[in-house]
Design a protein around this motif. Structure first.
Motif, PDB file in Angstrom:
ATOM      1  N   ASN A  49       0.882   1.595  10.123  1.00 17.40           N
ATOM      2  CA  ASN A  49       1.159   0.648   9.048  1.00 17.40           C
ATOM      3  C   ASN A  49       0.407  -0.655   9.292  1.00 17.40           C
ATOM      4  OD1 ASN A  49       2.391  -0.878   6.926  1.00 17.40           O
ATOM      5  ND2 ASN A  49       3.758  -1.736   8.477  1.00 17.40           N
ATOM      6  N   GLY A  51       0.571  -3.273   6.903  1.00 15.87           N
ATOM      7  CA  GLY A  51       1.151  -4.311   6.058  1.00 15.87           C
ATOM      8  C   GLY A  51       2.189  -5.142   6.797  1.00 15.87           C
ATOM      9  N   LEU A 127      -4.835  -4.023   1.224  1.00 15.95           N
ATOM     10  CA  LEU A 127      -3.764  -3.084   1.574  1.00 15.95           C
ATOM     11  C   LEU A 127      -3.326  -2.253   0.367  1.00 15.95           C
ATOM     12  CD1 LEU A 127      -1.659  -5.515   3.784  1.00 15.95           C
ATOM     13  CD2 LEU A 127      -3.360  -3.840   4.542  1.00 15.95           C
ATOM     14  N   ALA A 129      -0.840   1.438  -1.036  1.00 15.95           N
ATOM     15  CA  ALA A 129       0.044   2.592  -0.852  1.00 15.95           C
ATOM     16  C   ALA A 129       0.270   3.249  -2.210  1.00 15.95           C
ATOM     17  CB  ALA A 129       1.378   2.168  -0.244  1.00 15.95           C
ATOM     18  N   HIS A 148      -8.295  -4.632  -5.116  1.00 14.65           N
ATOM     19  CA  HIS A 148      -7.026  -3.910  -5.147  1.00 14.65           C
ATOM     20  C   HIS A 148      -6.618  -3.764  -6.610  1.00 14.65           C
ATOM     21  CE1 HIS A 148      -2.532  -4.597  -5.421  1.00 14.65           C
ATOM     22  NE2 HIS A 148      -2.564  -3.489  -4.700  1.00 14.65           N
ATOM     23  N   HIS A 263       3.910   4.680  -2.030  1.00 13.68           N
ATOM     24  CA  HIS A 263       5.036   3.877  -2.498  1.00 13.68           C
ATOM     25  C   HIS A 263       5.878   4.666  -3.503  1.00 13.68           C
ATOM     26  CE1 HIS A 263       7.112   0.604  -4.715  1.00 13.68           C
ATOM     27  NE2 HIS A 263       7.073  -0.022  -3.564  1.00 13.68           N
ATOM     28  N   ARG A 272       1.533   0.639   4.684  1.00 12.44           N
ATOM     29  CA  ARG A 272       0.340   0.360   3.887  1.00 12.44           C
ATOM     30  C   ARG A 272      -0.908   0.787   4.659  1.00 12.44           C
ATOM     31  NH1 ARG A 272       4.024  -0.286   1.069  1.00 12.44           N
ATOM     32  NH2 ARG A 272       4.393  -1.887  -0.537  1.00 12.44           N
TER      33      ARG A 272
END
Length: 281
Positions: A49, A51, A127, A129, A148, A263, A272
């Motif tokens: 991860n 994030g 980042l 997900a 993003h 997510h 993330r």
């Protein structure tokens, strides 16, 4: 079409997806997307991860980010992160921002979802997900960009904003820019409602008439399966990027939770991944 994000599994980092086609042409370039494998986080965040905002242990996230830098063969203080807000604001990243946010959210680039740089030794990170990673590289001007794009950033046309910023900041010509659409939730898994589709329809009317795949398919109950990758691709084409210069993944984060955080699939409690791009010094 071959998958542009090539998976490399190693004992040191678990596995990373790298943009080998670009990196073969520009040896100093590093660009790609992480998997969820090869870190020290536990529980829902198992294991890489990246994030800091998801209630994981801060020390574990920093260790994971440090491991990623080592795997990329870049100094940790070159790794630059932001606080993303699902907008379309683009940060021009100069030397003064190098390493922002790598160990704390407070020191990150604030309220930005797109980043561009032409300075070697700055490695941009964003980042994800399920949202769509958009990578850009201008081999003529040696400029890199990263964005993003969830559904909000997509309908705000952050892909177009990134191209325009590269053009304004570095003189990049859209026809020279290479673009890649990375691992993200696919039309197979991304169900949305009328509210989202009404926003999609507004920008779809401005996009090229011919598209290879529909932007969405109705399920007939006020629900739709949305293809964010195809939508972003057409926005890139509208921005002047040549269709032949756009690489698109076939990897769905929701389908492949053994490799990715999702997510949507994991009900919001997950880690993330990061997309990254930059030129080594």
């Amino acid at each position: 079409m071959a998958e542009p994000f090539v998976y490399r599994a190693t004992e040191e980092n678990g596995g990373l997806f790298t943009m080998d086609q670009w990196m073969d042409k520009e040896p100093r370039l590093t660009a790609g997307f992480t998997s969820r494998l090869g870190g020290v986080s536990s529980g829902a965040f198992d294991s890489l991860n990246l994030g800091l905002h998801v209630d994981d242990e801060t020390a574990d996230v920093i260790e994971n980010r440090t491991r990623l830098a080592a795997a990329l063969r870049v100094p940790f203080d070159a790794c630059t992160y932001a606080e993303q807000v699902h907008g379309k604001e683009i940060q021009v990243v100069t030397r003064e921002y190098r390493g922002a946010g790598r160990t704390s959210r407070e020191e990150a680039l604030q309220n930005k979802d797109g980043f561009v740089t032409n300075e070697p030794g700055i490695i941009l990170h964003a980042l994800f997900a399920d949202c769509v990673p958009l990578l850009f590289f201008d081999p003529v001007r040696k400029a890199a960009g990263l964005a993003h794009a969830g559904w909000k950033g997509t309908v705000l046309q952050i892909a177009k904003a990134t191209v325009e910023t590269m053009s304004a900041a570095y003189g990049s010509k859209p026809r020279d820019i290479l673009a890649a659409i990375g691992p993200s939730i696919g039309a197979c898994c991304y169900e949305v409602d009328d509210g989202v589709i009404s926003r999609v329809d507004k920008i779809a009317a401005e996009l090229p008439v011919y598209v290879e795949e529909p932007f969405y398919v109705s399920k007939g109950n006020g629900k739709y399966m949305l293809n964010l990758q195809q939508l972003n691709r057409q926005i890139m084409i509208k921005a002047g990027i040549l269709p032949s210069n756009i690489e698109c993944t076939g990897l769905c984060t929701s389908c492949r939770t053994e490799l990715f955080y999702s997510h949507r699939k994991e009900n919001g409690k997950t880690g993330r991944m990061a997309a990254w791009i930059g030129l080594r010094e």
